[in-house]
Design a protein around this motif. Structure first.
Motif, PDB file in Angstrom:
ATOM      1  N   ALA A 287       0.832  -1.303  -0.126  1.00  9.54           N
ATOM      2  CA  ALA A 287      -0.086   0.142  -0.123  1.00  9.54           C
ATOM      3  C   ALA A 287       1.050   1.277  -0.081  1.00  9.54           C
ATOM      4  CB  ALA A 287      -0.886   0.109   1.193  1.00  9.54           C
ATOM      5  N   LEU A 288       1.767   1.155   0.787  1.00 10.87           N
ATOM      6  CA  LEU A 288       3.029   2.398   0.954  1.00 10.87           C
ATOM      7  C   LEU A 288       3.584   2.788  -0.461  1.00 10.87           C
ATOM      8  CD1 LEU A 288       3.758   4.285   3.010  1.00 10.87           C
ATOM      9  CD2 LEU A 288       5.920   3.033   3.130  1.00 10.87           C
ATOM     10  N   LEU A 289       3.756   1.556  -1.162  1.00  4.28           N
ATOM     11  CA  LEU A 289       4.612   1.884  -2.455  1.00  4.28           C
ATOM     12  C   LEU A 289       3.617   1.766  -3.747  1.00  4.28           C
ATOM     13  CD1 LEU A 289       7.913  -0.368  -1.477  1.00  4.28           C
ATOM     14  CD2 LEU A 289       7.253   2.310  -1.297  1.00  4.28           C
ATOM     15  N   HIS A 290       2.500   1.622  -3.603  1.00  5.27           N
ATOM     16  CA  HIS A 290       1.600   1.411  -4.811  1.00  5.27           C
ATOM     17  C   HIS A 290       1.822   2.467  -5.937  1.00  5.27           C
ATOM     18  CE1 HIS A 290      -1.477   3.652  -3.009  1.00  5.27           C
ATOM     19  NE2 HIS A 290      -2.315   3.749  -4.172  1.00  5.27           N
ATOM     20  N   ASP A 291       1.914   3.672  -5.344  1.00  5.48           N
ATOM     21  CA  ASP A 291       1.987   4.643  -6.265  1.00  5.48           C
ATOM     22  C   ASP A 291       3.481   5.452  -6.443  1.00  5.48           C
ATOM     23  OD1 ASP A 291      -0.763   4.727  -7.428  1.00  5.48           O
ATOM     24  OD2 ASP A 291      -1.527   6.099  -6.190  1.00  5.48           O
ATOM     25  N   VAL A 292       4.311   4.674  -6.058  1.00  4.99           N
ATOM     26  CA  VAL A 292       5.558   5.262  -5.867  1.00  4.99           C
ATOM     27  C   VAL A 292       6.224   5.630  -7.439  1.00  4.99           C
ATOM     28  CG1 VAL A 292       6.935   3.195  -5.907  1.00  4.99           C
ATOM     29  CG2 VAL A 292       7.660   5.075  -4.537  1.00  4.99           C
ATOM     30  N   GLY A 293       5.837   4.938  -8.244  1.00  6.24           N
ATOM     31  CA  GLY A 293       6.329   5.202  -9.630  1.00  6.24           C
ATOM     32  C   GLY A 293       5.561   6.508 -10.536  1.00  6.24           C
ATOM     33  N   LYS A 294       4.796   7.140  -9.473  1.00 10.53           N
ATOM     34  CA  LYS A 294       3.763   8.269 -10.349  1.00 10.53           C
ATOM     35  C   LYS A 294       4.995   9.371 -10.723  1.00 10.53           C
ATOM     36  CE  LYS A 294      -0.999   7.357  -9.426  1.00 10.53           C
ATOM     37  NZ  LYS A 294      -2.187   8.001  -8.833  1.00 10.53           N
ATOM     38  N   LEU A 340       2.112  -7.015  -6.243  1.00  9.57           N
ATOM     39  CA  LEU A 340       0.796  -6.290  -5.813  1.00  9.57           C
ATOM     40  C   LEU A 340       1.000  -4.877  -6.625  1.00  9.57           C
ATOM     41  CD1 LEU A 340      -0.212  -7.132  -2.158  1.00  9.57           C
ATOM     42  CD2 LEU A 340      -0.860  -8.311  -4.519  1.00  9.57           C
ATOM     43  N   VAL A 341       2.066  -4.337  -6.320  1.00 11.87           N
ATOM     44  CA  VAL A 341       2.521  -2.910  -6.908  1.00 11.87           C
ATOM     45  C   VAL A 341       2.069  -3.024  -8.211  1.00 11.87           C
ATOM     46  CG1 VAL A 341       4.140  -1.044  -7.515  1.00 11.87           C
ATOM     47  CG2 VAL A 341       3.767  -2.154  -5.011  1.00 11.87           C
ATOM     48  N   ASP A 342       2.633  -3.914  -9.214  1.00 10.50           N
ATOM     49  CA  ASP A 342       2.567  -4.235 -10.517  1.00 10.50           C
ATOM     50  C   ASP A 342       0.957  -4.369 -10.826  1.00 10.50           C
ATOM     51  OD1 ASP A 342       3.314  -4.336 -13.236  1.00 10.50           O
ATOM     52  OD2 ASP A 342       3.658  -6.589 -12.945  1.00 10.50           O
TER      53      ASP A 342
END
Length: 477
Positions: A287-294, A340-342
């Motif tokens: 959850a913490l890293l799910h949008d880290v690629g934005k 999960l992030v992917d």
């Protein structure tokens, strides 16, 4: 929080272990105190089996005598290099240390230690709420020694250092992480002067190992509302040193009057949403890293506004480097977070349209045993303030869950994996691992997932031979 008289505290120290320690200390003629977290949690009425005892003298000597007194049921571990000892007795762990004072060099958080008084020992403690001590000697059994008014700070819900916070944090920069962790765990506020010292000393965190930072981060992650800790980490500037990829999300850009949302605060909302449903540490990390690629994927398109295309794939590629830097495990736990992030956009894309059987089958095939966690993450990711849109998404998620449950009941692994695998394809066409094998495998998989061909050998073989012929491949006789 309840306050106690010395007599009442003596009653609360009714565990037999404290009276055993008391007898041993008096026999050896040394002063002995229970200190730190156990005392703090006693006032907060939080259960604890980890007991720290300070001896004005040799902690190892008291621990050894206690082991002898308790007999075969007790286990003694001595750490002479550190001047400490531990006695395990049933579910209790009692750490003994001699009272000491410390001094630090600028480039290390490892202190030079020498023997000291109880006052010296309390002076070296990180926060006032952790500097309280209760005497265990019979003559003063249950007497609270609180030179920094830690009890008042407990009542007021304040995290504050006993001495100059700049010295406290510069000497041992890990205390900055502990400061924020305690504030998050206890739902306390950080004293203004203490917080200002955090801001002034953030660069000192560079001498702390990733392993120690990781331990504190994981404790923050396991709090009831971790967002509070990450807000404080960002406010004081620490986050930019330990998780700059997350800190970079704290921005809102505006072009032609169109702004995107603040993805840092959105991320923390998703994290807290997940925490309300799961205590799985690695799901919380996802959850913490799910949008880290934005940050890396953000583009401005005049006709559509701000876009973050493929941020899920970019974020997934960032996970290993983040985990490596923080000394997080690089095994299945890291791969779980990465997966999960992917995949976190897939259920949302399905729920934003007509929920088809084919899309759900593909999702289950790719997520496998992690599908329930993925669905939980994606539902937590619906933070729209448009209640109508939010209701529509959640209703579609309900439909997705029903279809997933139906597939699971029918043994999805058998249904979704073609009964002709890559090894058989290579043997059939005399191929080594190559692009052509991948194309043929994907052809069969797509046909099964789209339910165009039953997952049976004969119809799949016909499809395989037809596709292979179109690629100029001949079946070996």
């Amino acid at each position: 929080m309840k306050l106690y008289t010395d007599t009442e505290l003596a009653g609360l120290l009714g565990r037999d272990i404290f009276h055993q320690i008391s007898d041993v200390a008096d026999q050896l003629g040394v002063d002995c105190y229970v200190v730190g977290g156990y005392v703090r949690d006693l006032f907060l009425e939080r259960p604890s089996n980890d007991i720290d005892v300070v001896v004005v003298g040799s902690g190892i000597q008291v621990a050894s005598a206690l082991k002898q007194r308790l007999g075969r049921g007790a286990h003694l571990s001595v750490f002479r290099n550190f001047g400490t000892a531990q006695v395990k007795w049933g579910s209790l762990e009692v750490e003994f240390v001699g009272a000491r004072k410390e001094s630090y060099s600028h480039d290390s958080r490892k202190p030079v230690v020498e023997g000291g008084t109880l006052e010296d020992d309390q002076n070296r403690r990180d926060f006032t709420i952790n500097a309280m001590a209760i005497c265990l000697n019979k003559a003063r059994f249950g007497q609270l020694v609180d030179p920094f008014d830690g009890l008042c700070d407990l009542e007021d819900g304040i995290i504050c250092t006993p001495l100059d916070p700049d010295i406290t944090f510069s000497d041992d920069p890990l205390r900055m992480m502990r400061c924020i962790r305690f504030a998050t765990q206890l739902n306390f506020n950080i004293d203004d002067e203490t917080f200002a010292a955090l801001e002034r000393n953030v660069q000192r965190i560079k001498i702390v190992s990733g392993e120690r930072i990781k331990d504190e981060l994981n404790k923050i992650m396991m709090c009831k509302a971790p967002s509070r800790g990450f807000v404080d980490l960002q406010r004081c500037g620490l986050l930019n040193y330990i998780l700059p990829e997350l800190a970079a999300l704290d921005i809102v850009e505006v072009r032609s009057g169109r702004a995107h949302k603040n993805n840092f605060y959105h991320t923390l909302e998703v994290l807290d949403n997940v925490c309300r449903s799961s205590d799985n540490l690695w799901l919380r990390w996802a959850a913490l890293l799910h949008d880290v690629g934005k940050t890396r994927s953000k583009r401005w398109a005049p006709l559509v506004g701000w876009t973050f295309h493929n941020h899920n794939m970019i974020g997934a590629k960032m996970v290993p480097q983040i985990f490596r830097r923080l000394s997080q495990p690089l095994d299945t736990k890291m791969k779980y977070v990465q997966r999960l992030v992917d995949l976190h956009m897939r259920p949302i894309a399905i729920a934003d349209d007509v929920v088809t059987d084919s899309a759900v089958r593909r999702l289950l095939s790719d997520a496998g045993d992690d599908i329930d966690d993925l669905m939980l993450l994606c539902e937590a990711d619906i933070t729209s303030k448009n209640e109508g849109r939010k209701r529509r998404f959640l209703e579609n998620f309900r439909i997705v869950r029903e279809k997933l449950a139906d597939l699971k009941e029918k043994d999805y692994k058998r249904l979704l994996q073609p009964c002709i695998d890559g090894n058989e394809i290579m043997e059939m066409f005399n191929l080594k691992p190559c692009r052509e094998v991948g194309v043929l495998k994907q052809t069969l998989k797509d046909a099964v997932l789209d339910n165009r061909v039953p997952n049976e050998r004969e119809p799949l073989m016909r499809l395989l031979l037809e596709k292979a012929a179109g690629m100029g491949l001949d079946k070996m006789e």
